[in-house]
Design an enzyme around this catalytic site. Structure first.
Site, PDB file in Angstrom:
ATOM      1  N   LYS A 133       0.816 -23.783  25.983  1.00 53.60           N
ATOM      2  CA  LYS A 133       2.088 -23.590  26.681  1.00 53.60           C
ATOM      3  C   LYS A 133       2.979 -22.674  25.823  1.00 53.60           C
ATOM      4  O   LYS A 133       3.219 -22.966  24.635  1.00 53.60           O
ATOM      5  CB  LYS A 133       2.762 -24.956  26.817  1.00 53.60           C
ATOM      6  CG  LYS A 133       3.358 -25.246  28.159  1.00 53.60           C
ATOM      7  CD  LYS A 133       3.721 -26.729  28.195  1.00 53.60           C
ATOM      8  CE  LYS A 133       4.707 -27.011  29.273  1.00 53.60           C
ATOM      9  NZ  LYS A 133       5.147 -28.408  29.232  1.00 53.60           N
ATOM     10  N   ILE A 134       3.445 -21.604  26.420  1.00 57.89           N
ATOM     11  CA  ILE A 134       4.305 -20.649  25.699  1.00 57.89           C
ATOM     12  C   ILE A 134       5.550 -20.403  26.547  1.00 57.89           C
ATOM     13  O   ILE A 134       5.431 -20.188  27.761  1.00 57.89           O
ATOM     14  CB  ILE A 134       3.559 -19.319  25.446  1.00 57.89           C
ATOM     15  CG1 ILE A 134       2.329 -19.563  24.573  1.00 57.89           C
ATOM     16  CG2 ILE A 134       4.474 -18.274  24.806  1.00 57.89           C
ATOM     17  CD1 ILE A 134       1.565 -18.311  24.190  1.00 57.89           C
TER      18      ILE A 134
END
Ligand code: G3P
Length: 219
Positions: free
Chosen positions: A84-85
């Site tokens: 997750k970014i």
């Protein structure tokens, strides 16, 4: 529509992981901060429990180069990890490099349809529009979901829309109506979505009426 649990709480995940209703898990630094034990151990346990189903794990670094290096390490934790970014201009080239390296990404903190479009252009697997946090400040969170749906369908993007920051059963219902591919919800909201007081009352009525018959064995 797929349903993910938005939690790092292992007992809650254990409770529902084999129900046939849960398709994945999303975690973030906040949910990990609520659990006892080292975050890496918590994540490894969740990944094991979920088998092949995706488990989102968020980067905690801020500098783009550090995000890139950390994302590769997070992806190596398990085959079912999705990194997750946050959606952030300085991370675009990092995101592109990670996509090129076949790392599965979920772009979080998406608040506009254009942010969603840009991330889909980079080829990520998931984007997470935040419904509740937009509505907290009088924004139209569900409108973002339906706008992204329309854009992805118009241009044929395969990126999945993962509706996040879901604050109620109503949000969950609306995410489905607005075309989300996936909704991620707390265990509390998930359990509430299965319950209706009329179902409970109905079960009690049927039980009471059946008992009046005095039947000992059926069928
Ligand atoms: O990280 C996922 C997202 O669902 C967080 O929700 O409630 O902190 O806005 P919330």
């Amino acid at each position: 529509m797929k349903i993910f649990l938005d939690t790092a709480h292992i007992q809650n995940i254990q409770k529902w992981s084999n129900s046939g209703l849960i398709d994945g898990i999303t975690t973030n630094p906040t949910s990990l901060s609520k659990e006892a034990g080292l975050p890496i151990e918590v994540i490894k346990n969740i990944c094991k429990l979920m088998g092949d189903s995706p488990v989102s794990v968020e980067v905690t670094e801020k500098d783009p180069n550090a995000v890139f290096e950390q994302a590769k390490k997070i992806a190596a934790i398990s085959d079912n990890v999705v990194v997750k970014i946050p959606c952030w201009p300085e991370y675009c080239s990092v995101i592109k490099k990670l996509v090129d390296a076949n790392i599965s990404l979920n772009i979080t903190l998406v608040f506009t349809a254009l942010q969603g479009l840009m991330m889909a252009k980079l080829g990520v697997d998931y984007i997470s529009p935040f419904i509740g946090r937009l509505e907290d400040i009088d924004g139209a969170g569900l409108q973002v979901v339906s706008d992204v749906r329309e854009i992805f369908d118009t241009y044929g993007y395969e990126t999945e829309i993962l509706a996040a920051s879901v604050r109620s059963v109503w949000h969950m219902h609306q995410a489905a109506l607005h075309g989300a591919d996936i909704v991620t919800v707390s265990t509390d909201i998930f359990e509430k979505s299965l319950y209706h007081p009329l179902s409970e009352i109905g079960i009690d009525i049927f039980e009471a009426d059946w008992k009046k018959l005095g039947v000992k064995q059926f069928p």
